[in-house]
Design an enzyme around this catalytic site. Structure first.
Site: not given
Lengths: 551, 551
Positions: B192, B338, B450
């Site tokens: 990956t 995955e 955030k």
């Protein structure tokens, strides 16, 4: 017994195959999808979401009762929502769901119970009598959980102690954290009962049921848009796994509750009212249902319904009848308790869809079908083990192996004789495989007639004999013969006081049999000896007529 | 490495899940079913029966070459029939099929090869250049098997020794007895590649691929009556498993061979000519295909075609466009290397089918979908691990666990950070789950902004900004802010020399964002920094503008 298994772990390969995942998925993705239980006035409806909560309550209630991982819990119940709750609630805590055949002879049921040693029985109120008939001689049972809508105090039974299934669930915590269970641990058990001998215990692992559930769904093409009616008794190889596959895919699920083959009306209404797209059963139930439909003013419209039919070859008339009257397709599948059960399913493969006529297709669809992916089948000479060619003619014993085929009977010395060294189960069925891969059972191996080095199918011969309009029943066996090893011998039962010529029967048999294969003798009798489950008692016939060709 | 496994055995539970069973089943039940490879003049056709023989020849040829169980064999190839032969031939002998991304930067490809140490590479003739670019610095490789229709002597390459794939097969024995392989042994490997860092190796076991193959077939509803075109590159998580599921069910199988997104004509013709019912790909290929179709005089009739679309959220216009022009349905699915990859699939569940309008359905179908049976997903606070509620609003990191989800990167110290102690893979994606169970990815966790204790999705903001007709591209990041922890900051690229008011952008953003969530600053730029794979390089943007809100 250590059944609680190997996860969390550092390897995804150790994530165990636990069927709990399937009901979790159904409750997560399809909480509003309906489960219908029973027919008529007592019909009950709820959803996967509600069922899942009750399964969690059941798990908590069982633990409260003292049930531990590895314990066996027997279930005597009809095909209904509570039985389905037991499918997940009992094995979900690591206990073994023991399937109990409510129609078994008490001697056999007692044997099953003493062999499997359940600590508790879950019993439908209407089946208490069955449990009462055997319980006094089964020491292992510590209590009885009664499935009833009534107050358990009002239930009249000798059994004790008794608990109320509903009260236990009502009192239990609605949330349960399912443990990971070693996927090779026993999930459930079903005892196979032949016509002779003690029942043999097949113990299914979680892995086994998990894989079978996925394959059956694939073989049927099941999806969340389907509506499934699980008619095959849920104690017969977990009802051939249909309720599991329905849960796995999130299909609507209908259970008929208690029903009788002689009274097909509620079943017909269930299939119609619930817009069922997939059901299962056997000719023993589908034939009376068809007769009932023939007598209706308006046959139901079941276009798009797949009727999975097992147990025996589906009669042509039955397949044609459903198709013509209702639009439903009868689809035949083959398997056994030892194989969970799916081994073959019969559909017309793409390469044959255009090449053969509708009548040839119907004829082909009576065979047992194509071996599903994951499973290996072969036909072998039972003595040498040599494989027979796939020519549709050569007969051999059918051997089966795969991830959901058992390799042993639990605690039973008959295991050795029933399995090969390389893990194939010896089905005891004799069959052929044709060039296209379709398996056909021709006989039980022990009933095949071996004559002059060739095999003659007693079943094929019986099926032809009963095609004569005056013949009610027929039984064909091989009898010892000084020159030919064996020769066929037939018993034939004629309708009322009609009479039939031997020549008429020979003409029918000649459709498929050569002259030398025809029975040396055909006896006309009033009754053919039967076993306790109503099959031809061929051993009795062989014994009675043993000397016929030796004189 | 001991990979050859535990059967024959006395326990059916030890019958290993080997994918060899799937091609065996296809060859047994559907030997005449077609496999089509490539497009145009070079198109090649054969059958599952013929493919199976060539896979057996390949297995024998590899053993002849000295390949042993556990050895890695790399494959650099397009989506074609030979690549499919490698899917079964290489792992069937116990070797590991190493998937090689032919578009990888040479540095990364070199890293992958040196990390996985293949003994042989199987290379398509047209990709020899890719191999030549990295081979000198990979010591493990002992030889190159060249896939070509020509004589291998005529092939011009620096690589040596070379072998001809076709000559090897022609010389090999056509029958091979597949060994039983330990189901937890590595079947294949895929690396990956994120936007940063070294590639990470995911090693799939036989069991993993086996279970994924069955589930994908179920989730799609695949059967032997389907015709499948496997368009997703076969080295991307084994092409998302579609060719396996097609083989497993006996569906007709079509491979496009070499194709380019900019030239969709051959793909469109393949789908039309072969009556394809299921295909897979991503907006990157489906969007240009749709543009091409829009310009045709007659759009193709693809009624009944399911287009599985992954990688990114399918644009509404794309879903609508295919439906209106061709009748095809775009079906979105989510997963990652995955996860083999299937995690979710998006379909409208029965309970919503009647309740919501067509437009609402389209909008819902852009979400990543419902978690498939067998897989567990949850959304958690990445710091506390606490689960976020399933209200469609609360955001958390998406964690995934299940039998086909890996629990480690091969020989890589990044494993610990990527998995939880109880076996969940931390996807790095931020997302929501709604009341109906539909998962939606809102951002990459590292790109979430955030601000004042709340999370703002940078991706949602970018998607809205590009809805402005003059905006060509947008990139939104969170920048450090003394009071708010972070505040959103946007880069916007405008078409040609047009100009756009900040107010116009705010109006668009206000469709989904509150006033306090709007970017403090929007910069208009000529080019947005990109990574090597063409994605927004948010790290570069964050670095460049790090001080913007601190001054």
């Amino acid at each position: 017994m250590d059944v609680l298994g190997g996860f969390p772990s550092t390897s995804g390969d150790e994530y165990p195959l636990n069927t709990t995942r399937f009901i979790e998925a159904a409750a997560r993705n399809f909480p509003d999808r309906e489960i219908v239980s029973g027919t008529g006035e007592d019909q009950f409806r709820y959803t996967y979401g509600e069922a899942y909560e009750r399964m969690q309550r059941l798990a908590n209630a069982l633990e409260e009762l003292g049930v531990e991982a590895g314990d066996r819990v027997g279930v005597l119940a009809w095909n209904d929502h509570r039985h389905h709750e037991c499918y997940f609630g009992i094995p979900g805590i690591g206990a073994v769901f023991l399937q109990l055949n409510l129609r078994l002879h008490p001697d056999q049921l007692r044997y099953v119970l003493n062999h499997s040693e359940p600590r508790f029985l879950v019993v439908d109120e209407t089946l208490l009598e069955v449990a009462e008939g055997v319980a006094p001689e089964v020491d292992s049972i510590e209590g009885y959980v009664v499935m009833t809508d009534r107050d358990v105090e009002a239930v009249d039974t000798d059994l004790e102690p008794t608990y109320s299934y509903e009260a236990m669930l009502a009192d239990a915590d609605p949330a349960y954290e399912w443990p990971f269970i070693d996927e090779t641990a026993a999930y459930s058990a079903c005892y196979t009962t032949g016509t002779t001998g003690r029942p043999k215990g097949v113990y299914y692992s979680h892995r086994n049921i998990y894989l079978h559930t996925m394959q059956l769904a694939n073989s049927i093409g099941l999806s969340h848009d389907d509506a499934v009616a699980a008619i095959t008794p849920m104690f017969h190889g977990q009802g051939w796994g249909l309720a599991y596959s329905a849960t796995y895919t999130g299909a609507k699920l209908a259970f008929p509750g208690r029903y009788r083959a002689e009274d097909p009306e509620p079943l017909v209404e269930l299939l119609s009212n619930e817009d069922i797209t997939v059901t299962n059963g056997a000719p023993a139930i589908f034939m009376p249902m068809l007769d009932y439909i023939r007598n209706l003013d308006d046959a139901p419209d079941w276009e798009g319904l797949q009727m999975m039919s097992g147990a025996t070859e589906p009669p042509l008339d039955m397949m044609r009848g459903y198709k013509e009257l209702t639009g439903a397709e009868v689809v035949h599948a083959y398997g056994a308790t030892e194989t969970t059960p799916l081994v073959t399913m019969n559909f017309i493969k793409p390469s044959l869809q255009e090449d053969i006529s509708d009548e040839e297709q119907l004829d082909l669809r009576r065979k047992q079908g194509l071996t599903v992916p994951g499973i290996e089948t072969k036909i072998v000479d039972p003595e040498t083990g040599e494989e027979a060619p796939h020519d549709g003619e050569s007969v051999g014993e059918i051997l089966v192996r795969g991830p959901w085929v058992t390799c042993s009977y639990y605690d039973d010395d008959r295991t050795d004789a029933a399995f090969t060294d390389d893990g194939f189960w010896k089905s005891g069925d004799a069959g052929t495989i044709d060039e296209d891969g379709y398996l056909k059972i021709t006989d039980r191996i022990k009933d095949v007639i071996k004559s002059g080095g060739e095999w003659i199918s007693s079943v094929d011969m019986e099926n032809l004999l009963v095609e004569h309009p005056k013949v009610v029943d027929a039984c064909v066996v091989g009898l010892e013969h000084p020159e030919w090893e064996e020769r066929p011998f037939a018993l034939v039962e004629i309708e009322g006081d009609a009479s039939v010529d031997r020549a008429e029967l020979d003409e029918i048999l000649s459709q498929r049999f050569a002259d030398w294969q025809l029975p040396d003798e055909i006896e006309f009798v009033d009754d053919i000896p039967k076993t306790s489950v109503g099959k031809n008692n061929k051993q009795a016939v062989r014994d009675q007529y043993a000397e016929a060709y030796l004189d």
